[in-house]
Write an enzyme that holds these catalytic residues in place. Sequence first.
Site, PDB file in Angstrom:
ATOM      1  N   LYS A  13       0.831  -1.218   0.000  1.00  0.00           N
ATOM      2  CA  LYS A  13       0.000   0.000   0.000  1.00  0.00           C
ATOM      3  C   LYS A  13       0.861   1.261   0.000  1.00  0.00           C
ATOM      4  O   LYS A  13       0.628   2.182  -0.764  1.00  0.00           O
ATOM      5  CB  LYS A  13      -0.923   0.046   1.238  1.00  0.00           C
ATOM      6  CG  LYS A  13      -1.874  -1.116   1.370  1.00  0.00           C
ATOM      7  CD  LYS A  13      -2.849  -0.916   2.531  1.00  0.00           C
ATOM      8  CE  LYS A  13      -2.197  -0.821   3.891  1.00  0.00           C
ATOM      9  NZ  LYS A  13      -1.544  -2.054   4.363  1.00  0.00           N
ATOM     10  N   ARG A  88      -9.030   1.027   9.569  1.00  0.00           N
ATOM     11  CA  ARG A  88      -8.591  -0.340   9.848  1.00  0.00           C
ATOM     12  C   ARG A  88      -9.624  -1.107  10.664  1.00  0.00           C
ATOM     13  O   ARG A  88      -9.424  -2.272  10.973  1.00  0.00           O
ATOM     14  CB  ARG A  88      -7.303  -0.280  10.653  1.00  0.00           C
ATOM     15  CG  ARG A  88      -6.041  -0.523   9.813  1.00  0.00           C
ATOM     16  CD  ARG A  88      -4.883  -0.408  10.767  1.00  0.00           C
ATOM     17  NE  ARG A  88      -3.704  -1.103  10.415  1.00  0.00           N
ATOM     18  CZ  ARG A  88      -2.639  -0.524   9.853  1.00  0.00           C
ATOM     19  NH1 ARG A  88      -2.669   0.724   9.474  1.00  0.00           N
ATOM     20  NH2 ARG A  88      -1.549  -1.228   9.645  1.00  0.00           N
ATOM     21  N   ARG A 127      11.905  -6.104   5.045  1.00  0.00           N
ATOM     22  CA  ARG A 127      11.732  -4.694   4.689  1.00  0.00           C
ATOM     23  C   ARG A 127      12.730  -3.786   5.412  1.00  0.00           C
ATOM     24  O   ARG A 127      12.959  -3.957   6.613  1.00  0.00           O
ATOM     25  CB  ARG A 127      10.296  -4.327   5.059  1.00  0.00           C
ATOM     26  CG  ARG A 127       9.771  -3.090   4.475  1.00  0.00           C
ATOM     27  CD  ARG A 127       8.284  -3.183   4.416  1.00  0.00           C
ATOM     28  NE  ARG A 127       7.644  -2.935   5.704  1.00  0.00           N
ATOM     29  CZ  ARG A 127       6.365  -2.607   5.831  1.00  0.00           C
ATOM     30  NH1 ARG A 127       5.607  -2.492   4.756  1.00  0.00           N
ATOM     31  NH2 ARG A 127       5.841  -2.407   7.008  1.00  0.00           N
ATOM     32  N   ARG A 160      11.905  -1.582  10.750  1.00  0.00           N
ATOM     33  CA  ARG A 160      10.891  -1.092  11.690  1.00  0.00           C
ATOM     34  C   ARG A 160      10.766  -2.057  12.859  1.00  0.00           C
ATOM     35  O   ARG A 160      10.825  -3.271  12.669  1.00  0.00           O
ATOM     36  CB  ARG A 160       9.535  -0.984  10.976  1.00  0.00           C
ATOM     37  CG  ARG A 160       9.401   0.278  10.166  1.00  0.00           C
ATOM     38  CD  ARG A 160       8.160   0.294   9.307  1.00  0.00           C
ATOM     39  NE  ARG A 160       6.946  -0.206   9.937  1.00  0.00           N
ATOM     40  CZ  ARG A 160       5.752  -0.144   9.378  1.00  0.00           C
ATOM     41  NH1 ARG A 160       5.613   0.428   8.182  1.00  0.00           N
ATOM     42  NH2 ARG A 160       4.688  -0.608   9.975  1.00  0.00           N
ATOM     43  N   ARG A 171       0.320  -8.725  13.708  1.00  0.00           N
ATOM     44  CA  ARG A 171      -0.294  -7.728  12.819  1.00  0.00           C
ATOM     45  C   ARG A 171      -1.189  -8.410  11.784  1.00  0.00           C
ATOM     46  O   ARG A 171      -2.262  -7.887  11.440  1.00  0.00           O
ATOM     47  CB  ARG A 171       0.790  -6.905  12.118  1.00  0.00           C
ATOM     48  CG  ARG A 171       1.506  -5.967  13.083  1.00  0.00           C
ATOM     49  CD  ARG A 171       2.782  -5.418  12.493  1.00  0.00           C
ATOM     50  NE  ARG A 171       2.558  -4.515  11.389  1.00  0.00           N
ATOM     51  CZ  ARG A 171       3.498  -4.218  10.476  1.00  0.00           C
ATOM     52  NH1 ARG A 171       4.684  -4.773  10.534  1.00  0.00           N
ATOM     53  NH2 ARG A 171       3.223  -3.379   9.509  1.00  0.00           N
TER      54      ARG A 171
HETATM   55  P1  AMP Z   1       1.314   0.761   9.183  1.00  0.00           P
HETATM   56  O1  AMP Z   1       2.516   1.581   8.931  1.00  0.00           O
HETATM   57  O2  AMP Z   1       0.119   1.229   8.424  1.00  0.00           O
HETATM   58  O3  AMP Z   1       1.576  -0.725   8.990  1.00  0.00           O
HETATM   59  O4  AMP Z   1       0.935   0.954  10.740  1.00  0.00           O
HETATM   60  C1  AMP Z   1       1.828   0.576  11.764  1.00  0.00           C
HETATM   61  C2  AMP Z   1       1.088   0.449  13.077  1.00  0.00           C
HETATM   62  O5  AMP Z   1       0.497   1.709  13.427  1.00  0.00           O
HETATM   63  C3  AMP Z   1      -0.071  -0.536  13.104  1.00  0.00           C
HETATM   64  O6  AMP Z   1       0.355  -1.881  13.314  1.00  0.00           O
HETATM   65  C4  AMP Z   1      -0.911   0.010  14.249  1.00  0.00           C
HETATM   66  O7  AMP Z   1      -0.337  -0.319  15.501  1.00  0.00           O
HETATM   67  C5  AMP Z   1      -0.761   1.517  14.055  1.00  0.00           C
HETATM   68  N1  AMP Z   1      -1.814   2.044  13.149  1.00  0.00           N
HETATM   69  C6  AMP Z   1      -1.647   2.615  11.932  1.00  0.00           C
HETATM   70  N2  AMP Z   1      -2.816   2.979  11.393  1.00  0.00           N
HETATM   71  C7  AMP Z   1      -3.774   2.614  12.287  1.00  0.00           C
HETATM   72  C8  AMP Z   1      -5.194   2.694  12.310  1.00  0.00           C
HETATM   73  N3  AMP Z   1      -5.888   3.208  11.268  1.00  0.00           N
HETATM   74  N4  AMP Z   1      -5.838   2.223  13.405  1.00  0.00           N
HETATM   75  C9  AMP Z   1      -5.165   1.710  14.454  1.00  0.00           C
HETATM   76  N5  AMP Z   1      -3.841   1.581  14.500  1.00  0.00           N
HETATM   77  C10 AMP Z   1      -3.132   2.028  13.426  1.00  0.00           C
END
Ligand code: AMP
Length: 214
Positions: A13, A88, A127, A160, A171
Amino acid sequence: MNIIFLGPPGAGKGTQAKMLIEKYAVPQISTGDMFRAALKDKAPLGMKAKEYMDKGQLVPDEIVIGLVEERLKQDDCKKGYILDGFPRTVAQAEALDKALAKMGSKIDHVVSIEVDNKELVKRLTGRRTCRKCGAMYHAIFKPPVNKDVCDKCGGELYQRDDDTESTVMSRLEVYDAQTKPLIDYYQKKGILKSIPGIGSIDDIFNKIVSILGS
Ligand code: AMP
């Protein structure tokens, strides 16, 4: 054009959103990037989010929803945006619909990128990201010329904290339980387009563009 990118972590994404924002000249709104930026600045929001991110859990809806609502009111969102990693949960999707309706706006397209879990684990644990410019690499699929050094700016590459194998598994479970229901949610609204997230980055990009129109 207001777009949501849906898909499990590691589906691509972020990579696709970064390519699309150049083509369509709209901002990418990534809640994960917002939390990581807040953490880098040692802001309270970042510290709070880290508690959940490190465990592979979702940050509570009330925190995320408020953050996105404020972001969508900013001027650069007037010509459209790409939401990456939000919503989400169904509660977040409903809150987004409500907030947009108040603003006289709506989501035009939801692009769901589909990849199976085995492939996702391989992708996520390999990654690497540049600390300085944010460029993304992969230990197997897109290695930098020099290990742990960004080809573009010479910055240091890092993994990360939430891309380690055990956090990745949580996740993916969280995605299946809490985010996957959104596929149904947007399908019922008739705005969902699914594409397989397998193949070259450019092929996937072209498929997305053909859905969105140029
Ligand atoms: P991402 O970079 O989108 O994979 O997000 C990394 C982490 O941030 C996720 O595993 C969640 O802990 C938190 N996070 C990001 N976006 C959301 C969301 N819309 N709702 C809840 N937690 C989020």
